[in-house]
Design a protein around this motif. Structure first.
Motif, PDB file in Angstrom:
ATOM      1  N   LEU A 181      -4.822   9.636  -4.431  1.00 29.62           N
ATOM      2  CA  LEU A 181      -4.341   8.847  -3.155  1.00 29.62           C
ATOM      3  C   LEU A 181      -3.094   9.260  -2.522  1.00 29.62           C
ATOM      4  CD1 LEU A 181      -5.707   5.473  -3.821  1.00 29.62           C
ATOM      5  CD2 LEU A 181      -6.888   7.240  -2.388  1.00 29.62           C
ATOM      6  N   GLY A 182      -2.577  10.568  -3.019  1.00 29.00           N
ATOM      7  CA  GLY A 182      -1.327  10.937  -2.240  1.00 29.00           C
ATOM      8  C   GLY A 182      -0.246  10.479  -3.214  1.00 29.00           C
ATOM      9  N   ASP A 183       0.892  10.457  -2.384  1.00 26.93           N
ATOM     10  CA  ASP A 183       2.422   9.962  -3.220  1.00 26.93           C
ATOM     11  C   ASP A 183       2.709   8.733  -3.302  1.00 26.93           C
ATOM     12  OD1 ASP A 183       3.307   9.951  -0.547  1.00 26.93           O
ATOM     13  OD2 ASP A 183       4.371  12.218  -0.793  1.00 26.93           O
ATOM     14  N   PHE A 184       1.994   7.947  -2.369  1.00 25.73           N
ATOM     15  CA  PHE A 184       2.338   6.609  -1.914  1.00 25.73           C
ATOM     16  C   PHE A 184       3.688   6.204  -1.491  1.00 25.73           C
ATOM     17  CE2 PHE A 184      -1.012   6.224  -5.150  1.00 25.73           C
ATOM     18  CZ  PHE A 184      -1.876   5.091  -4.959  1.00 25.73           C
ATOM     19  N   LEU A 185       4.033   7.486  -0.713  1.00 28.37           N
ATOM     20  CA  LEU A 185       5.399   7.056  -0.106  1.00 28.37           C
ATOM     21  C   LEU A 185       5.395   6.850   1.248  1.00 28.37           C
ATOM     22  CD1 LEU A 185       7.340   9.665  -2.502  1.00 28.37           C
ATOM     23  CD2 LEU A 185       7.666   7.371  -2.573  1.00 28.37           C
ATOM     24  N   SER A 186       4.461   6.838   1.975  1.00 28.96           N
ATOM     25  CA  SER A 186       4.184   6.546   3.237  1.00 28.96           C
ATOM     26  C   SER A 186       2.886   5.659   3.602  1.00 28.96           C
ATOM     27  CB  SER A 186       4.222   7.910   3.953  1.00 28.96           C
ATOM     28  OG  SER A 186       3.252   8.648   3.661  1.00 28.96           O
ATOM     29  N   ASP A 187       3.029   4.775   4.503  1.00 30.18           N
ATOM     30  CA  ASP A 187       2.001   3.934   4.836  1.00 30.18           C
ATOM     31  C   ASP A 187       0.661   4.938   5.382  1.00 30.18           C
ATOM     32  OD1 ASP A 187       0.433   1.738   5.329  1.00 30.18           O
ATOM     33  OD2 ASP A 187       1.506   1.417   7.521  1.00 30.18           O
ATOM     34  N   GLY A 205      -8.367   0.446  -4.336  1.00 27.82           N
ATOM     35  CA  GLY A 205      -7.406   1.243  -5.179  1.00 27.82           C
ATOM     36  C   GLY A 205      -6.125   1.650  -4.817  1.00 27.82           C
ATOM     37  N   GLY A 206      -5.751   1.229  -3.668  1.00 26.06           N
ATOM     38  CA  GLY A 206      -4.475   1.872  -2.737  1.00 26.06           C
ATOM     39  C   GLY A 206      -3.178   0.932  -3.138  1.00 26.06           C
ATOM     40  N   MET A 207      -2.978   0.181  -3.874  1.00 24.59           N
ATOM     41  CA  MET A 207      -1.909  -0.655  -4.128  1.00 24.59           C
ATOM     42  C   MET A 207      -0.854  -0.321  -5.228  1.00 24.59           C
ATOM     43  SD  MET A 207      -3.023  -4.416  -2.810  1.00 24.59           S
ATOM     44  CE  MET A 207      -1.236  -4.964  -2.207  1.00 24.59           C
ATOM     45  N   VAL A 208       0.245  -0.788  -4.897  1.00 22.71           N
ATOM     46  CA  VAL A 208       1.438  -0.617  -6.061  1.00 22.71           C
ATOM     47  C   VAL A 208       2.018  -2.004  -5.990  1.00 22.71           C
ATOM     48  CG1 VAL A 208       1.964   1.809  -5.444  1.00 22.71           C
ATOM     49  CG2 VAL A 208       3.323  -0.141  -4.239  1.00 22.71           C
ATOM     50  N   PHE A 265       1.037  -1.223   0.021  1.00 24.54           N
ATOM     51  CA  PHE A 265      -0.056   0.071   0.079  1.00 24.54           C
ATOM     52  C   PHE A 265       0.929   1.152  -0.042  1.00 24.54           C
ATOM     53  CE2 PHE A 265      -3.103  -3.203   1.227  1.00 24.54           C
ATOM     54  CZ  PHE A 265      -4.416  -2.662   0.607  1.00 24.54           C
ATOM     55  N   TYR A 266       2.208   1.262   0.126  1.00 24.69           N
ATOM     56  CA  TYR A 266       3.185   2.305  -0.101  1.00 24.69           C
ATOM     57  C   TYR A 266       4.360   1.624  -0.599  1.00 24.69           C
ATOM     58  CZ  TYR A 266       5.447   1.533   4.065  1.00 24.69           C
ATOM     59  OH  TYR A 266       6.127   0.940   5.230  1.00 24.69           O
ATOM     60  N   VAL A 267       5.191   2.520  -1.111  1.00 26.35           N
ATOM     61  CA  VAL A 267       6.572   2.425  -1.587  1.00 26.35           C
ATOM     62  C   VAL A 267       7.560   2.814  -0.532  1.00 26.35           C
ATOM     63  CG1 VAL A 267       8.448   2.854  -3.268  1.00 26.35           C
ATOM     64  CG2 VAL A 267       6.051   2.734  -4.089  1.00 26.35           C
ATOM     65  N   PRO A 268       8.208   1.751   0.089  1.00 20.94           N
ATOM     66  CA  PRO A 268       9.239   2.017   1.017  1.00 20.94           C
ATOM     67  C   PRO A 268      10.483   3.044   0.663  1.00 20.94           C
ATOM     68  CG  PRO A 268       8.941  -0.145   1.033  1.00 20.94           C
ATOM     69  CD  PRO A 268       8.287   0.202  -0.295  1.00 20.94           C
ATOM     70  N   ALA A 269      10.884   3.812   1.337  1.00 16.65           N
ATOM     71  CA  ALA A 269      12.095   4.728   0.821  1.00 16.65           C
ATOM     72  C   ALA A 269      13.061   4.302  -0.081  1.00 16.65           C
ATOM     73  CB  ALA A 269      12.708   5.488   2.204  1.00 16.65           C
ATOM     74  N   GLU A 270      13.447   2.767   0.554  1.00 24.12           N
ATOM     75  CA  GLU A 270      14.835   2.176  -0.325  1.00 24.12           C
ATOM     76  C   GLU A 270      14.172   1.778  -1.815  1.00 24.12           C
ATOM     77  OE1 GLU A 270      12.612  -0.862   2.384  1.00 24.12           O
ATOM     78  OE2 GLU A 270      13.123   1.074   2.489  1.00 24.12           O
ATOM     79  N   LYS A 271      13.142   1.838  -1.921  1.00 28.29           N
ATOM     80  CA  LYS A 271      12.718   1.404  -3.170  1.00 28.29           C
ATOM     81  C   LYS A 271      12.080   2.450  -4.187  1.00 28.29           C
ATOM     82  CE  LYS A 271      11.182  -3.014  -1.819  1.00 28.29           C
ATOM     83  NZ  LYS A 271      10.064  -4.359  -1.485  1.00 28.29           N
ATOM     84  N   ALA A 272      12.131   3.810  -3.418  1.00 26.53           N
ATOM     85  CA  ALA A 272      11.396   4.986  -4.019  1.00 26.53           C
ATOM     86  C   ALA A 272      12.205   5.309  -5.520  1.00 26.53           C
ATOM     87  CB  ALA A 272      11.585   6.110  -3.346  1.00 26.53           C
ATOM     88  N   GLN A 273      13.483   5.024  -5.654  1.00 30.46           N
ATOM     89  CA  GLN A 273      14.074   5.327  -7.145  1.00 30.46           C
ATOM     90  C   GLN A 273      13.367   4.448  -8.088  1.00 30.46           C
ATOM     91  OE1 GLN A 273      15.329   3.631  -4.430  1.00 30.46           O
ATOM     92  NE2 GLN A 273      16.227   2.014  -5.195  1.00 30.46           N
ATOM     93  N   ARG A 274      12.949   3.453  -7.777  1.00 28.96           N
ATOM     94  CA  ARG A 274      12.214   2.568  -8.849  1.00 28.96           C
ATOM     95  C   ARG A 274      10.647   2.879  -9.157  1.00 28.96           C
ATOM     96  NH1 ARG A 274      12.807  -2.634  -5.620  1.00 28.96           N
ATOM     97  NH2 ARG A 274      11.235  -3.511  -7.155  1.00 28.96           N
ATOM     98  N   PHE A 275      10.114   4.142  -8.380  1.00 24.27           N
ATOM     99  CA  PHE A 275       8.609   4.274  -8.446  1.00 24.27           C
ATOM    100  C   PHE A 275       8.435   5.073  -9.631  1.00 24.27           C
ATOM    101  CE2 PHE A 275       4.886   6.237  -5.943  1.00 24.27           C
ATOM    102  CZ  PHE A 275       3.904   5.502  -6.616  1.00 24.27           C
ATOM    103  N   SER A 276       7.499   4.599 -10.546  1.00 19.79           N
ATOM    104  CA  SER A 276       7.302   5.578 -11.882  1.00 19.79           C
ATOM    105  C   SER A 276       6.637   6.892 -11.539  1.00 19.79           C
ATOM    106  CB  SER A 276       6.373   4.681 -12.769  1.00 19.79           C
ATOM    107  OG  SER A 276       6.177   5.452 -14.032  1.00 19.79           O
ATOM    108  N   LYS A 277       6.890   7.826 -12.246  1.00 17.23           N
ATOM    109  CA  LYS A 277       5.951   9.100 -12.183  1.00 17.23           C
ATOM    110  C   LYS A 277       4.633   8.576 -12.878  1.00 17.23           C
ATOM    111  CE  LYS A 277       9.016  12.039 -10.834  1.00 17.23           C
ATOM    112  NZ  LYS A 277       8.716  12.642  -9.377  1.00 17.23           N
TER     113      LYS A 277
END
Length: 429
Positions: free
Chosen positions: A286-292, A300-303, A256-268
């Motif tokens: 649903l925001g930036d998906f970078l925090s829980d 609709g909240g998953m990555v 339901f969010y992208v952990p900080a260590e994986k943020a560089q892999r998160f698509s725009k």
């Protein structure tokens, strides 16, 4: 549930054919030009290359920043291509491990989580949802009028759990011009101004679009299923999904969010700006998906990544089991991918000729009416940012497309992907 209304609406070419070791979770990539052009699992490899050419057109025309496509048959990946960019401005290309917002492709995952509880006898499909979520008792139904002159009536029947799975409960998302949807748009719940513990109470203040079970209307029903999972499991939705689905299937990049260590892999994620040009979307749903998030949005909240979702899709295709791990029983999966709408509600919407609706997914009932190459029993769904999957049990086939453009359907690459996959089948039945 920040801006749930919006989401629930609604460099270079890197193309390759891949060979997969099915006992591992990763593919060994090979350049498509390094192999002899022949057939693989009944597909013409030459014809499969048409997928790459067509997807590249969307990128070259500036419609989509990047597109990732995958085709699997008989548990073997026969096509994979990552074309275009994960981040156009930064010049970062799509890679196989790019993480995507899958939005409404969350629905089948939440549904599987709920079905694991159904298999344990925790609920029955005909149970009123108010048995478990009492906030949703005694709901009102819209009849006519607007504003202070709006006429409501009591619900004649309670919302059953099956109505939530099939989107016949009467809930909405607020993106039509109806009087009910105007109320949704004005609701604090839909504006992200409601505390998690008050979401269902706010939802109960809104009238239903129709009497439960009488129409198909896409809405927050799967979000309610997520709350049901939490109630029955005594766990936050993401925790239960991780325990019962993600960890057993080794879906390490889904959540339901992208952990900080994986943020560089998160698509725009992109949309059309005021000038009509493809640009990075501001204030994404649903925001930036970078925090829980406080609320794990079951609708609709998953990555996820394309390989993670492939594992999930293979589990469904293989009747609940993949890589020696069983998530659901065979009959449960058959129930999930069967039509549950009565004849008078078919097709469930005008653009879905030949399609019925199972649990959180559409299912092909009449291939003569469907405007795509298909097979009876073909099922799948899409996400608001242009992600897509279809599973064909007849052909033992999975098709997945991942792009990041809102709203879905603006650029119908997935329609092309579906037909271009089927036209490449050349084996004899």
């Amino acid at each position: 549930m920040k801006k749930i209304l919006v989401v629930l609406l609604s460099m270079s070419l890197t193309a390759c054919v891949v060979s997969v070791n099915e006992n591992s979770g990763h593919a060994q990539q090979e350049s498509s030009t390094s192999q002899a052009i022949g057939t693989k699992q009944g597909f013409s490899e030459q014809r499969l290359l048409r997928i790459n050419s067509k997807m590249q057109e969307y990128i070259d025309e500036g419609k989509l920043a990047g597109i990732m496509t995958l085709v699997s048959r008989n548990n073997q990946t026969v096509h994979f291509a990552a074309q275009g960019m994960q981040d156009k401005d930064a010049g970062i290309p799509l890679r196989r491990d790019t993480i995507f917002r899958i939005y409404s492709m969350t629905k089948p995952i939440t549904t599987v989580a709920a079905l694991t509880l159904w298999e344990q006898g925790k609920f029955h499909m005909n149970d009123p949802i108010s048995m478990y979520l009492p906030e949703l008792a005694n709901l009102k139904v819209y009849v006519s009028g607007s504003g202070e002159n709006m006429v409501l009536e009591d619900a004649k029947y309670p919302i059953r759990i099956i109505d939530l799975f099939t989107h016949t409960a009467g809930f909405s998302y607020g993106f039509s011009g109806s009087e009910v949807d105007k109320l949704y748009r004005a609701s604090p719940m839909m504006q992200g101004k409601t505390k998690p513990e008050n979401v269902l109470a706010e939802l109960a203040k809104l009238p239903l679009n129709h009497q439960p079970g009488t129409q198909w209307n896409y809405g927050v029903s799967t979000d309610v299923i997520g709350f049901l999972v939490e109630k029955l499991s005594n766990m936050k939705l993401g925790e239960y999904v991780k325990q019962e689905i993600l960890t057993p299937l080794n879906m390490q990049d889904t959540g339901f969010y992208v952990p900080a260590e994986k943020a560089q892999r998160f698509s725009k994620v992109y949309n059309n700006n005021k000038e009509g040009k493809t640009a990075v979307m501001e204030n994404e749903p649903l925001g930036d998906f970078l925090s829980d998030p406080a609320v794990h949005n079951g609708g609709g909240g998953m990555v996820s990544t394309i390989d993670d979702f492939l594992i999930f899709a293979r589990m469904l295709l293989n009747n609940g089991e993949v890589n020696g791990v069983r998530i659901l029983g065979r009959k449960t999966v058959e129930y999930m991918r069967s039509n549950h709408l009565p004849a008078e509600l078919l097709p469930y919407r005008n653009s879905a000729a030949g399609e019925g609706y199972g649990l959180a997914m559409s299912v092909t009932m009449n291939t003569d009416d469907v405007k795509f190459m298909s097979s009876e029993g073909n099922f799948g769904w899409s996400g608001a940012a242009s992600t897509y999957f279809r599973i064909d049990p007849v052909e033992n086939l999975i098709i997945i497309g991942m792009a990041q453009f809102i709203p879905v359907g603006t650029h119908p690459y997935s329609d092309d992907l579906r037909n271009l996959t089927y036209q490449a089948l050349v084996d004899e039945k």
